[in-house]
Motif scaffolding. Structure first.
Motif, mmCIF file in Angstrom:
data_model
loop_
_atom_site.group_PDB
_atom_site.id
_atom_site.type_symbol
_atom_site.label_atom_id
_atom_site.label_comp_id
_atom_site.label_asym_id
_atom_site.label_seq_id
_atom_site.Cartn_x
_atom_site.Cartn_y
_atom_site.Cartn_z
ATOM 1 N N THR A 7 40.311 36.496 46.170
ATOM 2 C CA THR A 7 39.122 35.654 46.303
ATOM 3 C C THR A 7 38.178 35.888 45.139
ATOM 4 O O THR A 7 38.318 36.862 44.389
ATOM 5 N N TYR A 8 37.202 35.017 45.013
ATOM 6 C CA TYR A 8 36.220 35.105 43.921
ATOM 7 C C TYR A 8 35.507 36.452 43.980
ATOM 8 O O TYR A 8 34.934 36.832 44.999
ATOM 9 N N ASN A 9 35.565 37.180 42.890
ATOM 10 C CA ASN A 9 34.882 38.469 42.771
ATOM 11 C C ASN A 9 35.252 39.417 43.915
ATOM 12 O O ASN A 9 34.465 40.270 44.307
ATOM 13 N N ASP A 10 36.461 39.214 44.455
ATOM 14 C CA ASP A 10 36.977 40.062 45.532
ATOM 15 C C ASP A 10 36.029 40.084 46.745
ATOM 16 O O ASP A 10 35.849 41.120 47.409
ATOM 17 N N MET A 11 35.443 38.921 47.047
ATOM 18 C CA MET A 11 34.451 38.846 48.128
ATOM 19 C C MET A 11 35.033 39.188 49.498
ATOM 20 O O MET A 11 34.315 39.667 50.383
ATOM 21 N N ALA A 12 36.331 38.953 49.686
ATOM 22 C CA ALA A 12 36.953 39.246 50.987
ATOM 23 C C ALA A 12 37.031 40.743 51.267
ATOM 24 O O ALA A 12 37.307 41.150 52.398
ATOM 25 N N SER A 13 36.794 41.576 50.246
ATOM 26 C CA SER A 13 36.795 43.030 50.440
ATOM 27 C C SER A 13 35.386 43.573 50.665
ATOM 28 O O SER A 13 35.192 44.787 50.757
ATOM 29 N N GLY A 14 34.412 42.678 50.765
ATOM 30 C CA GLY A 14 33.033 43.103 50.980
ATOM 31 C C GLY A 14 32.825 43.647 52.386
ATOM 32 O O GLY A 14 33.461 43.209 53.348
ATOM 33 N N ASP A 15 31.927 44.601 52.513
ATOM 34 C CA ASP A 15 31.703 45.253 53.806
ATOM 35 C C ASP A 15 31.191 44.298 54.876
ATOM 36 O O ASP A 15 31.559 44.419 56.048
ATOM 37 N N ILE A 16 30.324 43.371 54.494
ATOM 38 C CA ILE A 16 29.761 42.464 55.495
ATOM 39 C C ILE A 16 30.853 41.591 56.090
ATOM 40 O O ILE A 16 30.955 41.425 57.316
ATOM 41 N N PHE A 17 31.706 41.013 55.232
ATOM 42 C CA PHE A 17 32.780 40.163 55.747
ATOM 43 C C PHE A 17 33.763 40.970 56.593
ATOM 44 O O PHE A 17 34.152 40.550 57.688
ATOM 45 N N LEU A 18 34.174 42.138 56.121
ATOM 46 C CA LEU A 18 35.145 42.943 56.872
ATOM 47 C C LEU A 18 34.547 43.444 58.187
ATOM 48 O O LEU A 18 35.251 43.558 59.193
ATOM 49 N N HIS A 19 33.262 43.740 58.179
ATOM 50 C CA HIS A 19 32.569 44.135 59.418
ATOM 51 C C HIS A 19 32.649 43.002 60.441
ATOM 52 O O HIS A 19 32.970 43.226 61.618
ATOM 53 N N TYR A 66 40.238 27.180 44.718
ATOM 54 C CA TYR A 66 38.781 27.162 44.872
ATOM 55 C C TYR A 66 38.276 28.484 45.464
ATOM 56 O O TYR A 66 37.190 28.962 45.105
ATOM 57 N N LEU A 67 39.048 29.070 46.371
ATOM 58 C CA LEU A 67 38.642 30.358 46.942
ATOM 59 C C LEU A 67 38.584 31.440 45.867
ATOM 60 O O LEU A 67 37.785 32.362 45.940
ATOM 61 N N GLN A 68 39.434 31.305 44.860
ATOM 62 C CA GLN A 68 39.505 32.308 43.802
ATOM 63 C C GLN A 68 38.506 32.069 42.676
ATOM 64 O O GLN A 68 38.071 33.014 42.026
ATOM 65 N N GLU A 69 38.114 30.823 42.466
ATOM 66 C CA GLU A 69 37.345 30.495 41.265
ATOM 67 C C GLU A 69 35.912 30.041 41.517
ATOM 68 O O GLU A 69 35.127 29.933 40.580
ATOM 69 N N ASN A 70 35.562 29.762 42.761
ATOM 70 C CA ASN A 70 34.202 29.264 43.034
ATOM 71 C C ASN A 70 33.584 30.058 44.172
ATOM 72 O O ASN A 70 34.148 30.145 45.263
ATOM 73 N N ARG A 71 32.412 30.646 43.934
ATOM 74 C CA ARG A 71 31.837 31.536 44.943
ATOM 75 C C ARG A 71 31.287 30.788 46.154
ATOM 76 O O ARG A 71 31.313 31.318 47.270
ATOM 77 N N VAL A 72 30.796 29.560 45.983
ATOM 78 C CA VAL A 72 30.331 28.789 47.135
ATOM 79 C C VAL A 72 31.517 28.449 48.028
ATOM 80 O O VAL A 72 31.470 28.615 49.256
ATOM 81 N N ALA A 73 32.610 27.978 47.413
ATOM 82 C CA ALA A 73 33.817 27.661 48.172
ATOM 83 C C ALA A 73 34.375 28.902 48.852
ATOM 84 O O ALA A 73 34.811 28.856 50.011
#
Length: 570
Positions: A435-447, A398-405
């Motif tokens: 993760t979905y659309n590589d969201m874990a590499s986003g600046d906001i999350f990493l910040h 789900y972490l990989q395939e659904n953006r809400v999850a």
């Protein structure tokens, strides 16, 4: 300098030059020119010689009178404009016709600009003349510029573009701040403080009450968001609306459908939004919900809601509040797709997110709660229960395939870091590599993650935990993603004294910039190596205190009296 005077029947320097060229008695000609062009007040002529006796130049006298008259005239213009005379704008137009020929004369220009400023509709011919002259356009009031901008979108875009760039640069700089703190992070500024930012206030002033200009700015923001996918444009969209709301600009707020369902930063009172939210669905509403500050509040509210369901022994599907939060979160995440496709329809929330993922997430929360309670029990009551190392079935999927999850999984990572739950964090981090659309590499999350990890700073002295954070997650994509490289360096720069020396040495070698690395990465790396060099030159003091050469003191045996103690002491 004196252009325009002949048009008003007033002599200028060229007239004086011609008079002196053709006259036979220059002194009489000058005297006559002064009389004809001086202040036309008969009683003044007899007083002027007294100024001569006091050595006051005529120019200085006339200039002081002129300045006083200008101030009075400008005050009079403002008074007429603010009055209730039905013909007040007719009077101003008449004054404009008389004064506009002198608009390039520096001394008269302020008066002309004052008249233009107070006219709700400047004659089109005059507007074109102002727009065509760069110097005039530069000094005219924003009230005049609004009338020019609403008929010239390209010119308005030229004015707005630098402000938007400045806004984005400031937001992105905040995400890479060297200050890592959970108390002072990207989301720390209050909504009121953000709405009073330099760019927001400037845009608000430029728009005023002009609905057409407001729509232009919204179109710019939609276009840029569509072109760049940069969610900070969504933040500006929300802040601009609420800034106008603060100023009670009803002309705009009343026509913006988002204002009807998002009054007074309603994201802080999320359940105020009723079913009207979905009825009034629009591209702009999805942009506002896509604003990181809005989505941050939505996801945090969702996590709190899940904790409440856990305490009530209830299922996610039975909570209307949770369903509304998820729909709003889904709507915000679908903003880009909606604007791109021009299909303004609420995205469908996958049923399995509610029926499978959320129950799995609840089970993870149960594990955390059980383990925490277990650790607080007296040693004789503890069991041999160990913290689970595997996540529930399909959790990773789900972490990989659904953006809400995925969004909820990322915020769960922040939640457990805030709880200083290193076991839960070591369990979850491997799942965030993909993760979905590589969201874990986003600046906001990493910040946010790097800031939250500072709460576990002492744990970085443990090789297993250090490896789980860096090797298990943060280092997975740094070589291909410049932003991830920067966040790694930010964290190490902040925590290097807590990290095992052997790990620091390995990390420094691993994170060494390549030729393709950005200047920001190279600058951070240089700061890190400089700090480490200083640390080597100033080694920490040894933990063991130096021994003191003290004479041993004999302790008297039991039964010894005072006399015996005195002898031994002596």
């Amino acid at each position: 300098m004196f252009a325009g005077l002949p048009e008003l029947g007033i002599s200028n320097g060229e007239d004086l030059k011609e008079t002196l060229t053709n006259c036979t008695e220059p002194l009489k000609a000058i005297d006559q020119f002064q009389t004809e062009n001086g202040i036309l007040l008969p009683t003044l002529q007899s007083a002027l010689p007294f100024l001569d006796l006091h050595g006051t130049p005529r120019l200085e006298f006339h200039q002081s009178v002129f300045d006083e008259l200008c101030d009075k005239l400008m005050e009079r213009v403002a008074t007429i404009a603010e009055g209730k005379d039905e013909d007040r704008y007719g009077k101003l137009k008449e004054l404009l016709e008389k004064s506009f020929p002198l608009v390039k004369m520096p001394s008269i220009q302020p008066v002309v600009m004052q008249v233009l400023k107070h006219l709700p509709k400047v004659p089109e011919k005059k507007l074109k003349l102002v727009m065509a002259d760069k110097e005039l356009y530069k000094v005219c009031a924003v009230e005049v510029k609004r009338q020019i901008w609403q008929e010239n979108q390209a010119l308005f875009g030229d004015e707005v573009s630098p402000l938007l760039k400045h806004y984005i640069v400031a937001k992105e700089a905040a995400l890479f701040s060297s200050d890592l703190s959970i108390l002072h992070n990207f989301f720390s500024p209050s909504p009121k403080a953000r709405r009073q930012g330099e760019v927001v206030l400037k845009l608000t002033q430029m728009i005023g009450k002009n609905v057409k200009l407001y729509d232009m700015v919204l179109q710019f923001l939609r276009t840029l968001f569509l072109r760049t996918r940069n969610v900070h444009y969504c933040t500006l969209r929300a802040e601009l609306l609420m800034s106008l709301h603060d100023l009670d600009i009803s002309e705009i707020c009343s026509v913006d459908s988002c204002h009807k369902v998002w009054p007074n930063s309603c994201v802080q009172h999320v359940f105020y939004v009723t079913k009207m939210l979905m009825v009034l669905l629009s591209r702009d509403l999805s942009m506002i919900l896509c604003d990181p500050f809005s989505s941050n509040t939505l996801v945090l509210s969702t996590v709190r809601n899940l904790q409440e369901l856990l305490s009530q022994d209830a299922l996610p599907r039975d909570s209307p509040d949770l369903m509304l939060l998820l729909r709003m979160l889904s709507l915000g995440q679908g903003a880009w797709d909606m604007i791109d496709s021009q299909v303004f329809k609420e995205p469908r929330l996958e049923l399995e997110v509610v029926t499978r993922f959320l129950p799995a997430m609840l089970s993870v929360l149960v594990d955390d709660y059980t383990f925490t309670v277990e650790q607080k029990l007296p040693s004789e009551e503890k069991t041999s229960l160990s913290y689970p190392t595997a996540l529930p079935d399909n959790f990773n999927k789900y972490l990989q395939e659904n953006r809400v999850a995925c969004e909820m999984g990322l915020y769960y990572a922040l939640h457990i870091a805030k709880q200083r739950n290193k076991n839960a964090l070591q369990r979850l981090l491997p799942a965030l590599v993909e993760t979905y659309n590589d969201m874990a590499s986003g600046d906001i999350f990493l910040h946010l993650l790097t800031a939250h990890l500072t709460l576990l700073s002492d744990e970085f002295g443990n090789e297993e935990f250090c490896s789980a954070v860096f090797d298990g997650f943060l280092l997975n994509s740094f070589s291909s993603k410049d932003n991830v490289h920067r966040h790694n360096l930010r964290l190490l720069l902040h925590l290097h004294q807590k990290v095992l020396p052997s790990c620091v040495e390995t990390l420094v070698k691993t994170l060494e910039p390549s030729k393709q690395s950005s200047d920001q990465v190279k600058e951070l790396y240089t700061k890190l190596t400089e700090k480490l060099e200083v640390q080597k030159k100033s080694p920490p003091q040894p933990d063991e205190a130096p021994s003191l050469d003290l004479h041993p003191v004999k302790v008297p045996e039991r039964g010894g009296g005072r006399e015996q103690q005195k002898k031994e002491t002596n």
